[in-house]
Design an enzyme around this catalytic site. Structure first.
Site, PDB file in Angstrom:
ATOM      1  N   GLY A  77       0.817  -1.204   0.000  1.00 27.55           N
ATOM      2  CA  GLY A  77       0.000   0.000   0.000  1.00 27.55           C
ATOM      3  C   GLY A  77       0.855   1.260   0.000  1.00 27.55           C
ATOM      4  N   SER A  78       1.942   1.240   0.744  1.00 25.07           N
ATOM      5  CA  SER A  78       2.784   2.443   0.853  1.00 25.07           C
ATOM      6  C   SER A  78       3.352   2.831  -0.509  1.00 25.07           C
ATOM      7  CB  SER A  78       3.936   2.212   1.838  1.00 25.07           C
ATOM      8  OG  SER A  78       3.428   1.931   3.124  1.00 25.07           O
ATOM      9  N   GLN A  95      -7.667   0.086   3.759  1.00 27.83           N
ATOM     10  CA  GLN A  95      -8.549  -0.477   4.781  1.00 27.83           C
ATOM     11  C   GLN A  95      -9.909  -0.897   4.215  1.00 27.83           C
ATOM     12  OE1 GLN A  95      -7.982  -1.252   8.013  1.00 27.83           O
ATOM     13  NE2 GLN A  95      -5.857  -0.570   7.890  1.00 27.83           N
ATOM     14  N   SER A 120      -3.601  -3.128  -0.474  1.00 26.81           N
ATOM     15  CA  SER A 120      -2.478  -3.905   0.048  1.00 26.81           C
ATOM     16  C   SER A 120      -2.946  -5.305   0.451  1.00 26.81           C
ATOM     17  CB  SER A 120      -1.900  -3.174   1.259  1.00 26.81           C
ATOM     18  OG  SER A 120      -0.929  -3.984   1.892  1.00 26.81           O
ATOM     19  N   THR A 154      11.496  -7.726 -11.222  1.00 29.30           N
ATOM     20  CA  THR A 154      10.784  -8.976 -11.511  1.00 29.30           C
ATOM     21  C   THR A 154       9.567  -9.083 -10.614  1.00 29.30           C
ATOM     22  OG1 THR A 154      12.864  -9.993 -12.131  1.00 29.30           O
ATOM     23  CG2 THR A 154      11.033 -11.496 -11.622  1.00 29.30           C
ATOM     24  N   CYS A 173       2.887   4.294  18.810  1.00 27.10           N
ATOM     25  CA  CYS A 173       3.762   3.391  19.540  1.00 27.10           C
ATOM     26  C   CYS A 173       4.607   2.554  18.594  1.00 27.10           C
ATOM     27  CB  CYS A 173       2.956   2.489  20.466  1.00 27.10           C
ATOM     28  SG  CYS A 173       1.637   1.620  19.615  1.00 27.10           S
TER      29      CYS A 173
HETATM   30  C1  PLP Z   1      -1.550  -0.551   6.185  1.00 24.93           C
HETATM   31  C2  PLP Z   1      -1.893   0.730   5.492  1.00 24.93           C
HETATM   32  C3  PLP Z   1      -1.050   1.289   4.523  1.00 24.93           C
HETATM   33  C4  PLP Z   1       0.290   0.691   4.197  1.00 24.93           C
HETATM   34  O1  PLP Z   1       0.220  -0.510   3.475  1.00 24.93           O
HETATM   35  P1  PLP Z   1       1.506  -1.452   3.422  1.00 24.93           P
HETATM   36  O2  PLP Z   1       1.138  -2.544   2.475  1.00 24.93           O
HETATM   37  O3  PLP Z   1       1.737  -1.949   4.798  1.00 24.93           O
HETATM   38  O4  PLP Z   1       2.626  -0.613   2.907  1.00 24.93           O
HETATM   39  C5  PLP Z   1      -1.440   2.443   3.884  1.00 24.93           C
HETATM   40  N1  PLP Z   1      -2.621   3.031   4.182  1.00 24.93           N
HETATM   41  C6  PLP Z   1      -3.461   2.530   5.088  1.00 24.93           C
HETATM   42  C7  PLP Z   1      -4.750   3.219   5.351  1.00 24.93           C
HETATM   43  C8  PLP Z   1      -3.128   1.364   5.789  1.00 24.93           C
HETATM   44  O5  PLP Z   1      -3.969   0.879   6.712  1.00 24.93           O
END
Ligand code: PLP
Length: 395
Positions: free
Chosen positions: A70-71, A179, A199, A237, A324
């Site tokens: 996701g990042s 999410q 993600s 890849t 945290c």
């Molecule tokens: C977990 C999350 C991400 C990051 O996704 P990753 O696959 O861990 O990089 C981005 N946005 C939201 C809202 C998330 O909950």
């Protein structure tokens, strides 16, 4: 009893996803870019996975790019829109104050490069309105990036309305749907979404793999330079086992949304109702438009970190603010953004459920959380001051 109630942080993989991955480690292990049949078999699997993801989102396979998560998808969407906006003299970006750090830190980087970022205010209602977006759009707006649902407090944003506003104004619209994917019905065309991030590990797929949907015709810049994979937009890849796991998990989740999510939401509502009885607490996030699995509270007079450790000893894996995890002592930027003061934001608890949770687990949580909160309050000097009137209650 062991209860995993931290599904917004990550989920366990489903058997469906594991089984979908296994052949691609040692049987169909070719490189999809290879011309021989071993490679072509992997290429066929990749094409099928792309079709599956596209079907789940209501788009075409060529509009899907696989990423490392996701990042990376968030980074690529935002940086692409910023670069192409800047070429037309547009250097203004609209987002919200409670986005994930993958979005906020990318925006920070761009603002240091001269972009102007408007973060919509969420201090009054745990959510934003399409009207707020409309009012913030300017002639030089290059992008609106607004999350589909908040990972900490569970608010579901009015994405289709925001999409309509952006479309009418001719501004590209990206949503971080990490999410939402697999938990809520998504149709990028009907909702006027131009770019969307998801993600694998948030819907029982593998970690380290994600996808970015980009509407055909919208330009992309590379974050990872390399070979011509992913239509030349993401070098490296392809992670075939991961992509197969993501596609299988997404399809499985989307096929069962109507069956699983009402049950998850019923557990959520039972938790919210039960925990609301604890004195001097407050529910965080939108009480109505809320992720089916999200329960988020602030309890006055306690420290969220101590609460988590004691809950862990009682077999409950939960989370407080995201802070945290970053090792910082600052309370969550999300809780501060929705107007919780520092002291209150420190006493936060997020329980995030999935379809694997059970009613017996919910009952266990409802038994231990009030006990642990009381135990911590009994030891807290802040709580004593509140009780003796030396300090005023906020909640
Ligand atoms: C977990 C999350 C991400 C990051 O996704 P990753 O696959 O861990 O990089 C981005 N946005 C939201 C809202 C998330 O909950």
């Amino acid at each position: 009893m062991h209860v995993y109630a931290d599904n917004a942080a990550t989920t366990k993989m489903s058997q469906v996803a594991i089984n979908a991955m296994l052949p691609y480690f040692d049987k169909v292990y070719g490189n999809p870019s290879s011309l021989h049949s071993v490679g072509q078999e992997a290429k066929e699997a990749l094409d099928a996975a792309r079709q599956t993801v596209a079907d789940c989102l209501g788009c075409e396979p060529r509009e899907i790019i696989f990423t490392s998560g996701g990042s990376e998808a968030d980074n690529q969407a935002i940086i692409s829109a910023a670069r192409f906006g800047a070429r037309k003299g547009k250097k203004h970006i609209i987002s919200t104050a409670f986005e994930h750090h993958a979005v906020l830190h990318t925006l920070d980087k761009l603002s240091k490069e001269g972009f102007e970022v408007t973060l919509l205010d969420v201090s009054n209602g745990h959510n934003i309105t399409a009207q707020q977006v409309k009012e913030a759009i300017r002639a030089d707006t290059a992008l609106v990036t607004v999350m589909y649902a908040n990972n900490e407090i569970g608010s579901i944003l009015p994405i289709a309305e925001i999409g309509a506003v952006c479309k009418a104004a001719g501004v590209p619209f990206h949503t971080d749907a990490v999410q939402a994917a697999g938990h809520l019905h998504i149709n990028v065309k009907e909702q006027n979404i131009d770019m969307l991030s998801l993600s694998g590990h948030k819907f029982h797929g593998p970690k380290g793999v994600g996808a970015l949907y980009v509407r055909r015709g919208l330009p992309l810049v590379n974050i990872i330079e390399g070979g011509a994979q992913e239509r030349g937009k993401r070098g490296g890849t392809e992670n075939i086992p991961g992509i197969m796991g993501l596609a299988a998990a997404l399809k499985d989740a989307c096929d069962h949304i109507d069956e699983n999510m009402p049950r998850v939401a019923a557990m959520r509502d039972k938790l919210i109702e039960g925990l609301s009885k604890i004195p001097h607490c407050a529910l965080n996030g939108d009480p109505v438009n809320r992720l089916p699995g999200n329960v988020s509270f602030c309890f006055e007079g306690i420290e969220g970190e101590s609460l988590l450790l004691l809950l862990d000893m009682q077999g409950v894996a939960a989370s407080s603010g995201s802070a945290c995890t970053s090792g910082s002592l600052d309370p969550s930027h999300v809780l501060l953004a929705i107007g919780r003061v520092h002291d209150v934001a420190h006493g936060s608890l997020r329980l995030s459920l999935c379809e694997y949770n059970t009613d017996a687990e919910v009952d266990h949580i409802l038994k231990v959380v009030p006990e642990v909160v009381q135990l911590l309050r009994n030891m807290s000097p802040v709580w004593r001051d509140l009780q003796t009137g030396k300090r005023d209650y906020i909640l």
